[in-house]
Design a protein around this motif. Structure first.
Motif, mmCIF file in Angstrom:
data_model
loop_
_atom_site.group_PDB
_atom_site.id
_atom_site.type_symbol
_atom_site.label_atom_id
_atom_site.label_comp_id
_atom_site.label_asym_id
_atom_site.label_seq_id
_atom_site.Cartn_x
_atom_site.Cartn_y
_atom_site.Cartn_z
ATOM 1 N N GLN A 17 21.376 -35.076 2.783
ATOM 2 C CA GLN A 17 20.145 -35.077 1.988
ATOM 3 C C GLN A 17 20.180 -36.144 0.895
ATOM 4 O O GLN A 17 19.171 -36.788 0.603
ATOM 5 C CB GLN A 17 19.940 -33.693 1.374
ATOM 6 C CG GLN A 17 19.640 -32.619 2.414
ATOM 7 C CD GLN A 17 19.560 -31.237 1.809
ATOM 8 O OE1 GLN A 17 18.584 -30.911 1.141
ATOM 9 N NE2 GLN A 17 20.562 -30.414 2.040
ATOM 10 N N VAL A 76 25.958 -31.657 0.934
ATOM 11 C CA VAL A 76 24.573 -32.136 1.026
ATOM 12 C C VAL A 76 24.522 -33.657 1.080
ATOM 13 O O VAL A 76 23.543 -34.279 0.669
ATOM 14 C CB VAL A 76 23.729 -31.604 -0.162
ATOM 15 C CG1 VAL A 76 23.519 -30.116 -0.041
ATOM 16 C CG2 VAL A 76 24.361 -31.958 -1.502
ATOM 17 N N ASP A 116 22.647 -32.084 7.587
ATOM 18 C CA ASP A 116 23.558 -31.219 6.844
ATOM 19 C C ASP A 116 23.705 -29.853 7.505
ATOM 20 O O ASP A 116 24.757 -29.212 7.398
ATOM 21 C CB ASP A 116 23.052 -31.046 5.407
ATOM 22 C CG ASP A 116 23.279 -32.288 4.562
ATOM 23 O OD1 ASP A 116 24.192 -33.059 4.877
ATOM 24 O OD2 ASP A 116 22.521 -32.499 3.594
ATOM 25 N N ARG A 117 22.663 -29.430 8.200
ATOM 26 C CA ARG A 117 22.719 -28.105 8.837
ATOM 27 C C ARG A 117 23.392 -28.142 10.213
ATOM 28 O O ARG A 117 24.225 -27.279 10.520
ATOM 29 C CB ARG A 117 21.306 -27.548 8.984
ATOM 30 C CG ARG A 117 21.277 -26.155 9.600
ATOM 31 C CD ARG A 117 19.918 -25.525 9.496
ATOM 32 N NE ARG A 117 19.918 -24.142 9.954
ATOM 33 C CZ ARG A 117 18.873 -23.323 9.876
ATOM 34 N NH1 ARG A 117 17.741 -23.755 9.333
ATOM 35 N NH2 ARG A 117 18.951 -22.083 10.304
ATOM 36 N N ARG A 171 22.213 -22.930 1.616
ATOM 37 C CA ARG A 171 20.809 -22.679 1.920
ATOM 38 C C ARG A 171 20.195 -23.936 2.504
ATOM 39 O O ARG A 171 20.626 -25.049 2.203
ATOM 40 C CB ARG A 171 20.048 -22.256 0.662
ATOM 41 C CG ARG A 171 20.575 -20.959 0.057
ATOM 42 C CD ARG A 171 19.832 -20.595 -1.212
ATOM 43 N NE ARG A 171 20.353 -19.382 -1.812
ATOM 44 C CZ ARG A 171 19.900 -18.859 -2.942
ATOM 45 N NH1 ARG A 171 18.895 -19.444 -3.588
ATOM 46 N NH2 ARG A 171 20.432 -17.757 -3.424
ATOM 47 N N HIS A 172 19.167 -23.753 3.311
ATOM 48 C CA HIS A 172 18.560 -24.870 4.015
ATOM 49 C C HIS A 172 17.077 -24.989 3.665
ATOM 50 O O HIS A 172 16.426 -24.012 3.312
ATOM 51 C CB HIS A 172 18.730 -24.692 5.529
ATOM 52 C CG HIS A 172 20.164 -24.495 5.952
ATOM 53 N ND1 HIS A 172 21.077 -25.518 5.975
ATOM 54 C CD2 HIS A 172 20.832 -23.374 6.346
ATOM 55 C CE1 HIS A 172 22.246 -25.049 6.380
ATOM 56 N NE2 HIS A 172 22.130 -23.752 6.611
ATOM 57 N N ARG A 189 28.623 -27.138 5.289
ATOM 58 C CA ARG A 189 27.173 -27.048 5.280
ATOM 59 C C ARG A 189 26.681 -26.464 3.962
ATOM 60 O O ARG A 189 27.393 -25.674 3.339
ATOM 61 C CB ARG A 189 26.678 -26.181 6.446
ATOM 62 C CG ARG A 189 26.946 -26.792 7.820
ATOM 63 C CD ARG A 189 26.592 -25.823 8.936
ATOM 64 N NE ARG A 189 26.574 -26.472 10.232
ATOM 65 C CZ ARG A 189 27.655 -26.712 10.969
ATOM 66 N NH1 ARG A 189 28.850 -26.331 10.528
ATOM 67 N NH2 ARG A 189 27.554 -27.325 12.129
ATOM 68 N N MET A 240 18.184 -33.212 5.938
ATOM 69 C CA MET A 240 18.301 -31.753 5.950
ATOM 70 C C MET A 240 18.848 -31.255 7.288
ATOM 71 O O MET A 240 19.737 -30.397 7.333
ATOM 72 C CB MET A 240 16.933 -31.121 5.696
ATOM 73 C CG MET A 240 16.356 -31.383 4.318
ATOM 74 S SD MET A 240 14.741 -30.578 4.135
ATOM 75 C CE MET A 240 14.223 -31.227 2.537
#
Length: 502
Positions: A435, A432, A73-74, A209-210, A206, A70
């Motif tokens: 993730q 993603v 990816d951010r 939403r995270h 990206r 996570m």
């Protein structure tokens, strides 16, 4: 690509800097193993306590790979990997200054986070290499970086002896572990300085939403929830093994408390995932008129199948999960089955992880060149099954040379299969990828937990047969359910790399 692999320019510089970062994270992750008997003697540890430390060194890798995915990816692989390498100082310093079993437990738990480093490079390599070369690039990254586990066995004792020769005294394991932590922290600065997330003029994609994985259908939401549940169940199994009578690190009351915590953690995780995907899932209130009625629908050509993630989770459980299990038991197996002395048994067993240098990249290369990543994955997994079933037939009356040959055959298919797995991962959904790689990587560790627990309850022969049968089941599922990645989609549309109908 092979001709210019060692040029150290542009994308090849990124590849080499990244696999070496992964290599160092694995050296740190396995830094206690070469000194296990020395530490046991100096700190007066029992054999069950050593087993506890081995389990603790695996425990947090599973959730860490999800969390790191996570974060990756951010914030991107450059920052994430640099921060993780700098963090290596903490567990190394804690281990180097430990004076009792409890301190080693905490250092081992924290050290297990370094096992999540693998996830970061998967996305970095995917950003820099085209779909025609991604298998080989991921294979080199994974295979050469994985060699850090074997290198720790060779290099750290030599470093400890060298330090002892300068400082006087016996094997200086404390300074060796502290030194490798310091070296890894220095390398984190180099990695930050000489890498970047994407090639020039490309934008790092990206997720919108995270905090959880975005899905594209209601069915995918329930599927990803089941995958998350599987990870927490594996942590429950780890807890169970720590509460066994022969270890008794935890009382069953403490184990029940941990299981309750894991249940609450899953509830929070499920709610967070629903928040991110509520337009796709609908309301979870059974008294609401919007109960399970999505307000948003993705067109069929924009969806991706979580089923593909689940299959790759299973393939990595089958190959990498069995790999870390076999590496753990091979020296003992050769010693007990063929009557080898401990040194000879360890040297013979070392051939298994060393083969990673060639076999994992070759799996990725075959996947690139064979024309079908699906059937490459299926064929290699069949090889894993046959190899382990043949190993299960070995006993004290078997020929040692034949046993070593079967070990190497199994090792090749296992490691090539791992390379083929991550030649597919980057094609599922680019924003993603971290993730998804975290989920697949975590299930590799889940496989290790399950297989090691099975081994503790049975014997090596049962373990080999079980791993072989599991691999053949996995191959069957791949043959019928695994989709061929659509390379044209992966190239032209970063939003989705496997077009699917659910």
């Amino acid at each position: 690509m092979l001709r210019t692999l060692f040029s150290f320019r542009n994308r090849y510089r990124i590849l080499h800097l990244t696999w070496f970062a992964f290599f160092l994270s694995f050296v740190v992750w396995f830094d206690v193993a070469p000194f296990a008997t020395t530490i046991q003697r100096e700190l007066h540890l029992t054999s069950p306590q050593l087993k506890v430390l081995a389990i603790c060194n695996l425990a947090l890798t599973i959730p860490a790979r999800i969390v790191i995915g996570m974060v990756l990816d951010r914030y991107g692989p450059q920052l994430t990997f640099s921060a993780l390498l700098m963090f290596a100082v903490v567990p190394c310093w804690l281990t180097a200054t430990a004076h009792d079993f409890n301190q080693l437990v905490w250092s081992s738990l924290i050290n297990s986070i370094l096992g999540a480093g693998f996830v970061v490079g998967v996305r970095m390599v995917a950003e820099w290499f085209s779909f025609k070369e991604i298998g080989l690039a991921q294979g080199i990254y994974g295979g050469w970086g994985n060699f850090g586990a074997a290198a720790a066995q060779f290099c750290l004792p030599v470093l400890a002896v060298a330090i002892a020769s300068f400082t006087g005294g016996s094997l200086n394991w404390r300074m060796a572990i502290a030194t490798i932590g310091f070296v890894t922290a220095i390398y984190s600065i180099i990695y930050w300085r000489y890498t970047q997330d994407t090639p020039p003029d490309e934008v790092y994609q990206r997720p919108k939403r995270h905090g959880g994985l975005e899905v594209t259908s209601q069915r995918s939401f329930w599927a990803i929830s089941l995958l998350d549940l599987g990870l927490l169940i594996s942590l429950g199994l780890l807890t169970y093994s720590l509460a066994q009578n022969n270890i008794q690190f935890l009382t069953f009351k403490q184990a029940h408390f941990i299981w309750l915590f894991l249940g609450l953690l899953y509830a929070v995780q499920f709610y967070k995932a629903w928040q991110i995907n509520r337009e796709i899932v609908g309301s979870l209130n059974p008294f609401s008129s919007e109960f399970l009625k999505p307000s948003q629908h993705y067109p069929l050509n924009e969806r991706y199948q979580v089923r593909q993630i689940a299959l790759l989770d299973f393939t990595y459980l089958t190959n990498f999960g069995s790999q870390i299990t076999v590496i753990s038991i091979l020296p003992t197996w050769f010693e007990q089955t063929f009557g080898l002395n401990p040194v000879t048994a360890s040297l013979v067993a070392t051939a298994y992880p060393v083969l990673n240098l060639v076999s994992r990249p070759s799996g990725g290369l075959i996947s690139d060149r064979a024309g079908s990543r699906k059937w490459t994955m299926t064929g290699l997994t069949i090889g894993i099954g046959i190899g382990y079933l043949l190993m299960g037939k070995l006993d004290a009356g078997s020929n040692l040379t034949v046993a070593i040959g079967l070990m190497m055959l199994s090792a090749y298919f296992v490691q090539a299969g791992a390379g083929a797995t991550f030649s597919i991962v980057p094609f599922i959904r680019k924003p993603v990828t971290g993730q998804i790689a975290g989920s697949v990587g975590a299930y590799g560790n889940v496989g290790g937990v399950i297989y090691l627990l099975l081994y503790s309850l049975s014997n090596a022969q049962t373990l080999f047969y079980s791993m072989g049968i599991t691999a053949l089941i996995c191959a069957s599922l791949c043959a019928f359910l695994l989709q061929e990645p659509q390379s044209s989609v992966a190239t032209n549309s970063p939003e989705t790399a496997i077009a699917s109908i659910e």
